[in-house]
Scaffold this active site. Structure first.
Site, PDB file in Angstrom:
ATOM      1  N   PRO A  23      51.513  24.629  24.688  1.00 54.00           N
ATOM      2  CA  PRO A  23      50.268  24.246  25.359  1.00 54.00           C
ATOM      3  C   PRO A  23      49.522  23.070  24.732  1.00 54.00           C
ATOM      4  O   PRO A  23      48.560  22.570  25.305  1.00 54.00           O
ATOM      5  CB  PRO A  23      49.424  25.515  25.263  1.00 54.00           C
ATOM      6  CG  PRO A  23      49.963  26.258  24.092  1.00 54.00           C
ATOM      7  CD  PRO A  23      51.415  25.913  23.988  1.00 54.00           C
ATOM      8  N   ASP A  46      56.619  14.294  29.380  1.00 54.67           N
ATOM      9  CA  ASP A  46      55.547  14.344  30.385  1.00 54.67           C
ATOM     10  C   ASP A  46      54.226  13.904  29.770  1.00 54.67           C
ATOM     11  O   ASP A  46      54.074  13.899  28.548  1.00 54.67           O
ATOM     12  CB  ASP A  46      55.330  15.798  30.820  1.00 54.67           C
ATOM     13  CG  ASP A  46      56.418  16.297  31.725  1.00 54.67           C
ATOM     14  OD1 ASP A  46      57.230  15.494  32.177  1.00 54.67           O
ATOM     15  OD2 ASP A  46      56.422  17.515  31.978  1.00 54.67           O
ATOM     16  N   LYS A  68      53.318  12.538  34.937  1.00 56.07           N
ATOM     17  CA  LYS A  68      52.974  12.816  36.340  1.00 56.07           C
ATOM     18  C   LYS A  68      51.558  13.344  36.370  1.00 56.07           C
ATOM     19  O   LYS A  68      51.143  14.076  35.499  1.00 56.07           O
ATOM     20  CB  LYS A  68      53.876  13.903  36.906  1.00 56.07           C
ATOM     21  CG  LYS A  68      55.217  13.446  37.318  1.00 56.07           C
ATOM     22  CD  LYS A  68      55.792  14.478  38.267  1.00 56.07           C
ATOM     23  CE  LYS A  68      57.167  14.921  37.911  1.00 56.07           C
ATOM     24  NZ  LYS A  68      57.444  15.677  36.793  1.00 56.07           N
ATOM     25  N   GLY A  99      55.387  20.026  28.887  1.00 59.45           N
ATOM     26  CA  GLY A  99      54.268  20.868  28.466  1.00 59.45           C
ATOM     27  C   GLY A  99      54.592  22.336  28.732  1.00 59.45           C
ATOM     28  O   GLY A  99      55.287  22.667  29.699  1.00 59.45           O
ATOM     29  N   GLY A 100      54.125  23.214  27.851  1.00 59.47           N
ATOM     30  CA  GLY A 100      54.309  24.654  28.065  1.00 59.47           C
ATOM     31  C   GLY A 100      55.770  25.053  28.016  1.00 59.47           C
ATOM     32  O   GLY A 100      56.507  24.686  27.098  1.00 59.47           O
ATOM     33  N   ASP A 101      56.204  25.782  29.031  1.00 61.51           N
ATOM     34  CA  ASP A 101      57.601  26.215  29.146  1.00 61.51           C
ATOM     35  C   ASP A 101      58.269  25.401  30.253  1.00 61.51           C
ATOM     36  O   ASP A 101      57.661  25.193  31.307  1.00 61.51           O
ATOM     37  CB  ASP A 101      57.650  27.715  29.495  1.00 61.51           C
ATOM     38  CG  ASP A 101      59.078  28.195  29.606  1.00 61.51           C
ATOM     39  OD1 ASP A 101      59.637  28.608  28.577  1.00 61.51           O
ATOM     40  OD2 ASP A 101      59.654  28.132  30.712  1.00 61.51           O
ATOM     41  N   MET A 180      47.223  24.358  37.953  1.00 63.15           N
ATOM     42  CA  MET A 180      46.978  23.204  38.827  1.00 63.15           C
ATOM     43  C   MET A 180      45.982  23.538  39.944  1.00 63.15           C
ATOM     44  O   MET A 180      46.164  23.107  41.082  1.00 63.15           O
ATOM     45  CB  MET A 180      48.311  22.714  39.447  1.00 63.15           C
ATOM     46  CG  MET A 180      49.328  22.285  38.412  1.00 63.15           C
ATOM     47  SD  MET A 180      50.953  21.935  39.100  1.00 63.15           S
ATOM     48  CE  MET A 180      51.657  23.577  39.235  1.00 63.15           C
TER      49      MET A 180
END
Ligand code: SAH
Length: 262
Positions: A23, A46, A68, A99-101, A180
Site C-alpha cells: 500500500p 504504476d 494510469k 500497488g497493493g496486490d 476507486m
C-alpha cells in the site's frame, strides 16, 4: 571439433515478475518483492508505487512508468502487455511493480495471460493489498465476531457501479470495501441507500493509507459524498462501509467528520 554458434542455442527469454508493492510504506513489502526490486535491471511500475520503494532499485536499473489514473492514461493496457512481452523476448527479466496486490484490481490477470500467450514465463509475487494495509493502519478490523463475517471488495468507478448488482453486498454482518470510489462517492451512497441500507451505517474513508500523510475520516453513509467533498479527499483512497468502520482509531478521526456523525 565444431564450435557451437550462439544461433544454435534456443534464445534466452526473460521472466516477467508481477510484483505487489503493497500500500505504500516500504516496510510492508514482502521479502521477495524487496529482493526482486533491489536486484532488478528493468522495473515497469504504476503510478501508485511509492517513490521510497522505487528508490530501493539499483542506480543502473531502468525504471519505466506506465502510470494510469482516471483522467490521465499514459499507456494503454495492450501497450503495457506488449512492452512486458517485448522486453522478456529480448532476454530481459522484468519486474512489473504494482500497488497493493497484483491480482486485486491490478490487471495482473491480463498481463499474466498476455505473457503466457507469448510463451513468456511469468511469476506472481503477492503484495499487501491496500484493503489490508488501510484496515491495519486505521485499526479497522475487516471482520469481527460481533460485527462482520463477510467482506466484499468492489470497484467503485463508473463501470463497476453501473455493471454490477450491489444489492446485499453491504448491511448487517457485512463489510464492504470500495476501491476507486472517490469520484463516484455520491452515486455509491445513493445506490446503497436505495438498496435499503440505513443512512447512518458507519463509513470510513482512508486516504493514502500507510503513507506519512494518511488520513482516516468517518461519516454516516448519508454524509459520505459531503465528507469527500468537504475534506477534499485525494486519490488513492478506500471507502469502508459497515459497523466495523466505527472502530477506526480515535486519534485518526478528523474532527469535522466526527461532528457530521453527531
Ligand atoms: N492492486 C491494488 C489496487 C489497485 S486499484 C491493491 O491491491 O491495493 C487502485 C485503488 O486502490 C485506488 O483507487 C484506491 O482505491 C486503492 N488504493 C491503493 N493504494 C492505496 C492507499 N495507499 N490508500 C488508500 N487506497 C489505496
Amino acid at each position: 571439433m565444431v564450435a557451437t554458434l550462439p544461433s544454435d542455442r534456443s534464445p534466452v527469454i526473460g521472466t516477467v515478475w508481477l510484483v505487489g508493492a503493497g500500500p505504500g510504506d516500504p516496510d510492508l513489502l514482502t521479502l521477495r518483492a524487496a529482493r526482486l526490486i533491489m536486484g532488478a535491471s528493468l522495473i515497469v511500475h504504476d503510478g501508485l508505487v511509492d517513490g521510497a520503494i522505487l528508490s530501493m532499485a539499483r542506480p543502473s536499473a531502468r525504471l519505466v512508468s506506465v502510470a494510469k489514473s482516471r483522467s490521465r492514461h499514459t499507456m494503454k493496457q495492450d501497450d503495457i502487455n506488449a512492452l512486458l512481452v517485448r522486453e522478456a523476448l529480448a532476454g530481459h527479466d522484468v519486474v512489473r511493480l504494482k500497488g497493493g496486490d497484483p491480482f486485486v484490481f491490478g490487471r495482473g490477470g491480463e498481463e499474466a495471460q498476455a505473457c503466457r500467450a507469448a510463451g513468456v514465463p511469468v511469476e506472481i509475487v503477492p503484495g499487501i493489498s491496500s484493503a489490508m494495509g488501510a484496515a491495519a493502519a486505521a485499526q479497522i478490523p475487516l471482520t469481527h465476531r460481533d460485527h462482520a463475517s463477510i467482506v466484499t471488495f468492489v470497484a467503485g468507478q463508473c463501470k463497476g457501479l453501473s455493471d454490477q448488482d450491489w444489492s446485499g453486498l453491504a448491511g448487517h454482518g457485512r463489510t464492504l470495501v470500495i476501491f476507486m470510489g472517490l469520484a463516484t462517492a455520491a452515486q455509491i451512497s445513493d445506490k446503497l441507500i436505495a438498496d435499503g441500507l440505513a443512512p447512518d451505517v458507519p463509513v470510513a474513508v482512508i486516504e493514502k493509507a500507510t503513507r506519512p500523510d494518511m488520513r482516516v475520516l468517518r461519516a454516516p453513509l448519508a454524509g459520505l459524498a459531503d465528507l469527500v467533498d468537504r475534506e477534499r479527499v485525494q486519490s488513492p483512497a478506500l471507502i469502508v462501509i459497515g459497523a466495523v468502520a466505527a472502530q477506526a482509531a480515535d486519534n485518526t478521526i478528523c474532527a469535522t467528520a466526527l461532528e457530521a456523525m453527531q
